[in-house]
Design a protein around this motif. Structure first.
Motif, PDB file in Angstrom:
ATOM      1  N   THR A   8      39.194 -40.269 -35.820  1.00 54.09           N
ATOM      2  CA  THR A   8      39.506 -41.566 -34.440  1.00 54.09           C
ATOM      3  C   THR A   8      39.734 -40.339 -34.135  1.00 54.09           C
ATOM      4  OG1 THR A   8      40.230 -42.676 -35.825  1.00 54.09           O
ATOM      5  CG2 THR A   8      40.895 -42.206 -33.995  1.00 54.09           C
ATOM      6  N   ALA A   9      40.032 -40.862 -32.378  1.00 55.96           N
ATOM      7  CA  ALA A   9      40.040 -39.483 -31.376  1.00 55.96           C
ATOM      8  C   ALA A   9      41.506 -40.455 -30.747  1.00 55.96           C
ATOM      9  CB  ALA A   9      39.324 -38.741 -30.648  1.00 55.96           C
ATOM     10  N   VAL A  10      42.069 -38.937 -29.906  1.00 58.83           N
ATOM     11  CA  VAL A  10      42.588 -39.751 -28.999  1.00 58.83           C
ATOM     12  C   VAL A  10      42.783 -38.762 -27.433  1.00 58.83           C
ATOM     13  CG1 VAL A  10      45.320 -40.401 -28.062  1.00 58.83           C
ATOM     14  CG2 VAL A  10      44.447 -40.422 -30.649  1.00 58.83           C
ATOM     15  N   VAL A  21      39.736 -34.149 -26.386  1.00 61.61           N
ATOM     16  CA  VAL A  21      40.752 -34.967 -27.085  1.00 61.61           C
ATOM     17  C   VAL A  21      41.029 -34.387 -28.439  1.00 61.61           C
ATOM     18  CG1 VAL A  21      38.945 -37.460 -28.538  1.00 61.61           C
ATOM     19  CG2 VAL A  21      38.622 -36.587 -26.056  1.00 61.61           C
ATOM     20  N   LEU A  22      41.443 -35.102 -28.849  1.00 62.33           N
ATOM     21  CA  LEU A  22      42.731 -35.021 -30.009  1.00 62.33           C
ATOM     22  C   LEU A  22      41.923 -35.616 -31.654  1.00 62.33           C
ATOM     23  CD1 LEU A  22      46.361 -34.625 -29.556  1.00 62.33           C
ATOM     24  CD2 LEU A  22      44.282 -32.516 -28.948  1.00 62.33           C
ATOM     25  N   LEU A  23      41.588 -34.863 -32.223  1.00 60.69           N
ATOM     26  CA  LEU A  23      40.725 -35.305 -33.939  1.00 60.69           C
ATOM     27  C   LEU A  23      41.850 -36.000 -34.646  1.00 60.69           C
ATOM     28  CD1 LEU A  23      37.459 -33.223 -33.662  1.00 60.69           C
ATOM     29  CD2 LEU A  23      37.815 -35.635 -32.444  1.00 60.69           C
ATOM     30  N   GLU A  24      41.555 -36.931 -35.050  1.00 60.16           N
ATOM     31  CA  GLU A  24      42.412 -37.234 -36.516  1.00 60.16           C
ATOM     32  C   GLU A  24      42.035 -37.814 -38.040  1.00 60.16           C
ATOM     33  OE1 GLU A  24      44.959 -40.505 -34.992  1.00 60.16           O
ATOM     34  OE2 GLU A  24      46.176 -39.585 -32.893  1.00 60.16           O
ATOM     35  N   ASP A  25      42.615 -36.940 -38.581  1.00 58.94           N
ATOM     36  CA  ASP A  25      41.933 -37.517 -39.905  1.00 58.94           C
ATOM     37  C   ASP A  25      43.209 -37.913 -40.891  1.00 58.94           C
ATOM     38  OD1 ASP A  25      40.126 -38.132 -42.626  1.00 58.94           O
ATOM     39  OD2 ASP A  25      41.246 -35.708 -43.215  1.00 58.94           O
ATOM     40  N   ASP A  26      43.295 -39.751 -41.303  1.00 56.70           N
ATOM     41  CA  ASP A  26      44.377 -39.711 -41.787  1.00 56.70           C
ATOM     42  C   ASP A  26      45.858 -39.635 -40.755  1.00 56.70           C
ATOM     43  OD1 ASP A  26      42.968 -40.965 -43.858  1.00 56.70           O
ATOM     44  OD2 ASP A  26      43.462 -39.334 -44.981  1.00 56.70           O
ATOM     45  N   GLY A  27      45.498 -39.848 -39.612  1.00 59.38           N
ATOM     46  CA  GLY A  27      47.238 -39.622 -38.712  1.00 59.38           C
ATOM     47  C   GLY A  27      47.343 -38.486 -38.211  1.00 59.38           C
ATOM     48  N   GLU A  28      46.679 -37.389 -39.283  1.00 61.01           N
ATOM     49  CA  GLU A  28      46.863 -35.769 -38.692  1.00 61.01           C
ATOM     50  C   GLU A  28      45.969 -35.210 -37.837  1.00 61.01           C
ATOM     51  OE1 GLU A  28      49.719 -34.510 -39.660  1.00 61.01           O
ATOM     52  OE2 GLU A  28      50.755 -36.381 -41.010  1.00 61.01           O
TER      53      GLU A  28
END
Length: 98
Positions: A8-10, A21-28
């Protein structure tokens, strides 16, 4: 370096024609990806857009816009802001000191 896989990325910000783009794994947040703006889906070319990014050999091979997740996060952010902006109720101690 971020491992291959799906994240998931924002969209954090734009710098000229580049999107950060910031990459996330389990909300982190686990990494950062910089791509040209035209690599993003047209509907996801805005700050706080939520994306699904698939990486292979450290490069994005597929980027999709997650409209529902984007909307849900925006709603939750507004709810938290509204909650924080409410004035706390006065206590008896505060009203007596006036």
């Amino acid at each position: 370096m971020t491992c291959d896989g799906t994240y998931t990325a924002v969209v954090d910000r734009f710098e000229d024609d580049l999107a950060v783009v910031l990459l996330e794994d389990d909300g982190e947040t686990v990494g950062e990806l910089v791509v040209t703006e035209d690599r993003l889906p047209e509907s996801g070319r805005h700050v706080d857009a939520v994306l699904r990014v698939e990486l292979e050999d450290g490069d994005p091979v597929q980027i999709t816009y997650e409209s529902r997740e984007t909307s849900d996060r925006a709603t939750e952010a507004r709810r938290r802001f509204d909650e924080l902006s409410r004035r706390p109720p006065a206590t008896d101690d505060e009203s007596d000191s006036r």
